[in-house]
Design an enzyme around this catalytic site. Structure first.
Site, PDB file in Angstrom:
ATOM      1  CB  CYS A  80       2.541   4.911   0.933  1.00 54.38           C
ATOM      2  SG  CYS A  80       1.301   4.638   2.317  1.00 54.38           S
ATOM      3  CG  HIS A 187      -0.820   7.387  -1.301  1.00 53.68           C
ATOM      4  ND1 HIS A 187      -0.678   6.186  -1.784  1.00 53.68           N
ATOM      5  CD2 HIS A 187      -1.278   7.053  -0.072  1.00 53.68           C
ATOM      6  CE1 HIS A 187      -0.469   5.297  -1.001  1.00 53.68           C
ATOM      7  NE2 HIS A 187      -0.879   5.735  -0.016  1.00 53.68           N
ATOM      8  CD  GLU A 189       0.090   7.121  -5.342  1.00 51.92           C
ATOM      9  OE1 GLU A 189      -0.145   6.162  -4.644  1.00 51.92           O
ATOM     10  OE2 GLU A 189       1.232   7.928  -5.037  1.00 51.92           O
TER      11      GLU A 189
END
Length: 205
Positions: A80, A187, A189
């Protein structure tokens, strides 16, 4: 050892939880000496470009990071705003970026094809990997989706450094790779099993 750079910007725990699920050892690093022994580096980031750059500069870890990445050639992935920090600079601020992959971060609102879309670009979107991209070399299919949350995008100076694109009104550079240096605007994650696969590929490069 995977070191997640904790300079006060980004959800470090989400990465630690993901690697724990994968059975991969990882730790956070909050000081230069804690980066010692790193074999992979993750540079997360959220929010404003200048704020993230200032926090990294103030953390004292930047010289050690540059030693590891630029001299020892330890693989790194920016996530990001962490990806945007790899550029030379951003239209969002005035501070110089790391300059590890030449490019400029630009606002969607400055682009004719995306200027009238709602901001930020938020939610699930597809990636279009380029042939030969190492981050997508295993276990990916055309249905893979990733979570995005951003109003600015990385505009790579050399499009040979673009590993994948996505669309938000316009096609934009969503993943960049130059040798051992990588950046992803999404993202991983927060992107369930697709994000896990991407980070696992990074670890196994």
């Amino acid at each position: 050892m995977i070191c997640i750079v904790d300079y006060g910007v980004g959800n470090i725990q989400a990465f630690l939880n993901l690697f724990k699920r994968l059975g991969i050892e990882a730790r956070r690093a909050v000081a230069p000496e804690e980066l010692k022994g790193a074999t992979r580096l993750i540079l997360p980031g959220v929010g404003h470009f200048d704020h993230a750059m200032q926090r990294l500069n103030d953390s004292g870890m930047r010289p050690k990071l540059e030693e590891l990445v630029l001299q020892a050639r330890v693989p790194v992935i920016g996530v990001c705003v962490g990806m945007q920090m790899l550029a030379n600079g951003s239209d969002e601020g005035v501070l110089p970026g790391l300059g590890w992959i030449p490019g400029r971060v630009r606002a969607f609102s400055s682009q004719p094809l995306s200027a009238n879309l709602s901001m930020p670009h938020m939610g699930w979107n597809h990636l279009q990997p380029k042939a030969g991209s190492l981050l997508f070399s295993r276990d990916f299919d055309e249905g893979a989706e990733f979570y995005f949350l951003h109003s600015y995008f990385f505009d790579a100076q050399d499009k040979q450094d673009v590993a994948a694109t996505a669309r938000y009104g316009m096609e934009f550079d969503a993943v960049v790779s130059q040798g051992h240096i990588h950046g992803v605007q999404c993202h991983p994650e927060k992107s369930h099993h697709w994000g896990e696969k991407l980070l696992k590929n990074f670890v196994e490069l």
